[in-house]
Design a protein around this motif. Structure first.
Motif, PDB file in Angstrom:
ATOM      1  N   ASP A 102       0.768  -1.126   0.009  1.00  0.00           N
ATOM      2  CA  ASP A 102       0.034   0.222   0.163  1.00  0.00           C
ATOM      3  C   ASP A 102       0.815   1.149  -0.024  1.00  0.00           C
ATOM      4  N   LEU A 103       0.432   2.482  -0.517  1.00  0.00           N
ATOM      5  CA  LEU A 103       0.955   3.587  -0.666  1.00  0.00           C
ATOM      6  C   LEU A 103       1.429   4.121   1.065  1.00  0.00           C
ATOM      7  N   ILE A 104       2.391   4.580   1.321  1.00  0.00           N
ATOM      8  CA  ILE A 104       2.785   5.130   2.777  1.00  0.00           C
ATOM      9  C   ILE A 104       3.133   6.554   2.755  1.00  0.00           C
ATOM     10  N   PRO A 105       3.277   7.311   3.734  1.00  0.00           N
ATOM     11  CA  PRO A 105       3.403   8.700   3.691  1.00  0.00           C
ATOM     12  C   PRO A 105       5.021   8.670   3.524  1.00  0.00           C
ATOM     13  N   ASP A 106       5.821   7.798   3.825  1.00  0.00           N
ATOM     14  CA  ASP A 106       7.319   8.017   3.870  1.00  0.00           C
ATOM     15  C   ASP A 106       7.896   7.404   2.386  1.00  0.00           C
ATOM     16  N   THR A 107       6.975   7.527   1.446  1.00  0.00           N
ATOM     17  CA  THR A 107       7.413   6.939   0.222  1.00  0.00           C
ATOM     18  C   THR A 107       8.525   7.805  -0.454  1.00  0.00           C
ATOM     19  N   VAL A 108       9.520   7.279  -1.159  1.00  0.00           N
ATOM     20  CA  VAL A 108      10.560   7.629  -1.875  1.00  0.00           C
ATOM     21  C   VAL A 108      10.106   7.379  -3.489  1.00  0.00           C
ATOM     22  N   ALA A 109       9.452   6.148  -3.902  1.00  0.00           N
ATOM     23  CA  ALA A 109       9.530   5.892  -5.346  1.00  0.00           C
ATOM     24  C   ALA A 109       8.336   4.990  -5.243  1.00  0.00           C
ATOM     25  N   VAL A 110       7.420   5.185  -6.020  1.00  0.00           N
ATOM     26  CA  VAL A 110       6.398   4.366  -6.801  1.00  0.00           C
ATOM     27  C   VAL A 110       6.626   4.065  -8.023  1.00  0.00           C
ATOM     28  N   HIS A 111       6.591   2.546  -8.283  1.00  0.00           N
ATOM     29  CA  HIS A 111       6.999   2.164  -9.530  1.00  0.00           C
ATOM     30  C   HIS A 111       5.689   1.293 -10.239  1.00  0.00           C
ATOM     31  N   ARG A 112       5.774   0.997 -11.417  1.00  0.00           N
ATOM     32  CA  ARG A 112       4.836   0.518 -12.353  1.00  0.00           C
ATOM     33  C   ARG A 112       3.623   1.172 -12.445  1.00  0.00           C
ATOM     34  N   LEU A 113       3.721   2.467 -12.701  1.00  0.00           N
ATOM     35  CA  LEU A 113       2.440   3.523 -12.884  1.00  0.00           C
ATOM     36  C   LEU A 113       2.289   3.452 -14.517  1.00  0.00           C
ATOM     37  N   LYS A 114       1.484   2.415 -14.916  1.00  0.00           N
ATOM     38  CA  LYS A 114       1.224   2.172 -16.322  1.00  0.00           C
ATOM     39  C   LYS A 114       0.017   2.983 -16.787  1.00  0.00           C
ATOM     40  N   ARG A 115      -1.002   3.455 -15.858  1.00  0.00           N
ATOM     41  CA  ARG A 115      -2.241   3.895 -16.476  1.00  0.00           C
ATOM     42  C   ARG A 115      -2.405   5.224 -15.799  1.00  0.00           C
ATOM     43  N   TRP A 116      -3.307   6.158 -16.117  1.00  0.00           N
ATOM     44  CA  TRP A 116      -3.822   7.255 -15.612  1.00  0.00           C
ATOM     45  C   TRP A 116      -4.298   7.406 -14.464  1.00  0.00           C
ATOM     46  N   ASP A 117      -5.090   6.029 -14.094  1.00  0.00           N
ATOM     47  CA  ASP A 117      -5.828   6.244 -12.934  1.00  0.00           C
ATOM     48  C   ASP A 117      -5.046   5.721 -11.789  1.00  0.00           C
ATOM     49  N   GLN A 118      -3.824   4.922 -12.167  1.00  0.00           N
ATOM     50  CA  GLN A 118      -2.746   4.864 -11.151  1.00  0.00           C
ATOM     51  C   GLN A 118      -1.840   6.076 -10.635  1.00  0.00           C
ATOM     52  N   TRP A 119      -1.559   6.870 -11.723  1.00  0.00           N
ATOM     53  CA  TRP A 119      -0.881   8.091 -11.572  1.00  0.00           C
ATOM     54  C   TRP A 119      -1.740   8.893 -10.520  1.00  0.00           C
ATOM     55  N   VAL A 120      -3.122   8.976 -11.238  1.00  0.00           N
ATOM     56  CA  VAL A 120      -3.993   9.984 -10.342  1.00  0.00           C
ATOM     57  C   VAL A 120      -4.223   9.600  -8.868  1.00  0.00           C
ATOM     58  N   HIS A 121      -4.200   8.273  -8.628  1.00  0.00           N
ATOM     59  CA  HIS A 121      -4.441   7.873  -7.330  1.00  0.00           C
ATOM     60  C   HIS A 121      -3.155   8.211  -6.183  1.00  0.00           C
ATOM     61  N   VAL A 122      -1.986   8.016  -6.915  1.00  0.00           N
ATOM     62  CA  VAL A 122      -0.816   8.220  -6.175  1.00  0.00           C
ATOM     63  C   VAL A 122      -0.430   9.721  -6.201  1.00  0.00           C
ATOM     64  N   LEU A 123      -0.887  10.651  -6.980  1.00  0.00           N
ATOM     65  CA  LEU A 123      -0.678  12.032  -6.835  1.00  0.00           C
ATOM     66  C   LEU A 123      -1.574  12.542  -5.995  1.00  0.00           C
ATOM     67  N   ASN A 124      -2.875  12.168  -5.853  1.00  0.00           N
ATOM     68  CA  ASN A 124      -4.051  12.380  -4.846  1.00  0.00           C
ATOM     69  C   ASN A 124      -3.503  12.215  -3.466  1.00  0.00           C
ATOM     70  N   PHE A 125      -2.996  11.025  -3.333  1.00  0.00           N
ATOM     71  CA  PHE A 125      -2.605  10.187  -2.097  1.00  0.00           C
ATOM     72  C   PHE A 125      -1.514  11.137  -1.431  1.00  0.00           C
ATOM     73  N   PHE A 126      -0.452  11.708  -2.122  1.00  0.00           N
ATOM     74  CA  PHE A 126       0.579  12.586  -1.772  1.00  0.00           C
ATOM     75  C   PHE A 126       0.222  14.196  -1.706  1.00  0.00           C
ATOM     76  N   ASN A 127      -1.248  14.499  -2.198  1.00  0.00           N
ATOM     77  CA  ASN A 127      -1.703  15.689  -2.322  1.00  0.00           C
ATOM     78  C   ASN A 127      -0.675  16.638  -2.960  1.00  0.00           C
ATOM     79  N   VAL A 128      -0.186  16.227  -4.167  1.00  0.00           N
ATOM     80  CA  VAL A 128       0.554  17.259  -4.897  1.00  0.00           C
ATOM     81  C   VAL A 128       0.314  18.492  -5.372  1.00  0.00           C
TER      82      VAL A 128
END
Length: 297
Positions: A256-282
């Motif tokens: 699962d995504l965690i606050p202390d993340t340095v890198a998240v890999h295998r982002l192949k689709r837009w919904d995955q990117w959006v999920h990650v960017l929303n999680f970290f409130n970029v």
């Protein structure tokens, strides 16, 4: 009176220690999980933490990936760290189409963030070797560290710089160790999602016959092999759980995504990117303006 002074001094010392512990706990200062072939390296054996790190991140991609390259420019263009001077470059092999020569020339004129290697585009036929071996010759400066990263990984530059801040600058190899279950950075190599080498190892790759004569095959695995053959990279750091594959995409390499993340890999689709960017409130720094509204109506 003497007993009272001793008791007061003891109480004051304890209070200071508790205060220091509280500060360290709240800034989440963690000793590095760093291993050497001879001994564990402690924080006292590392360099002066007041010196800023210099890091080159080379994102290996393809010339035709214009839209994705511009998307990544947005992500890294809004990030910075007071601990590090970080340059992000996009890396690919020789151009092969007339439109590439025009469009990529415009990119270079506007952004100056592209490295074109003298190679043909490939995955397991020497592109990583061409990248590292070329840098000492083509760069106008040296860096403390050089990273190779995939274009389907999201790197958070502040946590990355923090994780490097107390680590060695020489004979150093950093990343996410494979196999996924391993916590030992010597068993056996760092994942291609994003690994870095200290500058002395980059220089070694550029002149050694060991990597030069062994460039065909899984390239990230080959880097680990080169280092092992020559007993290089005595200082290694596997940043787990801070680096990982997107949840559910790669078995034990994912979590699962965690606050202390340095890198998240295998982002192949837009919904995955959006999920990650929303999680970290970029987008939290977006300023309010009458010129636009990004909220749903």
């Amino acid at each position: 009176m003497l007993r009272m002074n001793i008791a007061l001094a003891t109480t004051l010392s304890l209070a200071i220690l508790l205060y220091i512990f509280f500060i360290l706990y709240n800034i989440r200062l963690k000793p590095p999980l760093l291993f050497s072939s001879n001994t564990t390296i402690t924080m006292n054996e590392t360099r002066d933490s007041n010196l800023r790190i210099s890091l080159l991140i080379g994102i290996l991609t393809r010339a035709d990936n214009y839209a994705h390259r511009n998307f990544l420019r947005l992500l890294y263009g809004i990030q910075s760290s007071p601990l590090a001077e970080i340059d992000v470059k996009f890396v690919f092999c020789n151009l092969t189409k007339p439109e590439q020569r025009v469009l990529i020339s415009l990119e270079i004129m506007r952004f100056n963030d592209i490295i074109i290697l003298n190679c043909y585009e490939n995955m397991n036929s020497g592109k990583t070797y061409a990248y590292f071996s070329s840098l000492p010759r083509i760069l106008p400066r040296r860096y403390d560290y050089v990273m190779k990263a995939d274009d389907d990984v999201y790197l958070r530059l502040v946590p990355l710089a923090v994780s490097l801040n107390l680590l060695p600058r020489v004979d150093f190899y950093y990343g996410f160790v494979i196999p996924c279950a391993s916590m030992n950075p010597f068993v056996s190599y760092m994942s291609g999602m994003g690994f870095l080498l200290s500058w002395d190892l980059v220089e070694w790759i550029s002149v050694s016959d060991i990597p030069k004569n062994d460039t065909f095959g899984p390239e990230d695995k080959l880097v680990g092999k080169w280092l092992d053959v020559e007993w290089k990279a005595k200082n290694r750091f596997s940043n787990k759980p801070g680096m990982y594959d997107y949840p559910g995409t790669n078995g034990r390499c994912s979590h699962d995504l965690i606050p202390d993340t340095v890198a998240v890999h295998r982002l192949k689709r837009w919904d995955q990117w959006v999920h990650v960017l929303n999680f970290f409130n970029v987008t939290k720094e977006l300023k309010h303006s009458k010129l636009y509204s990004v909220e749903s109506n």
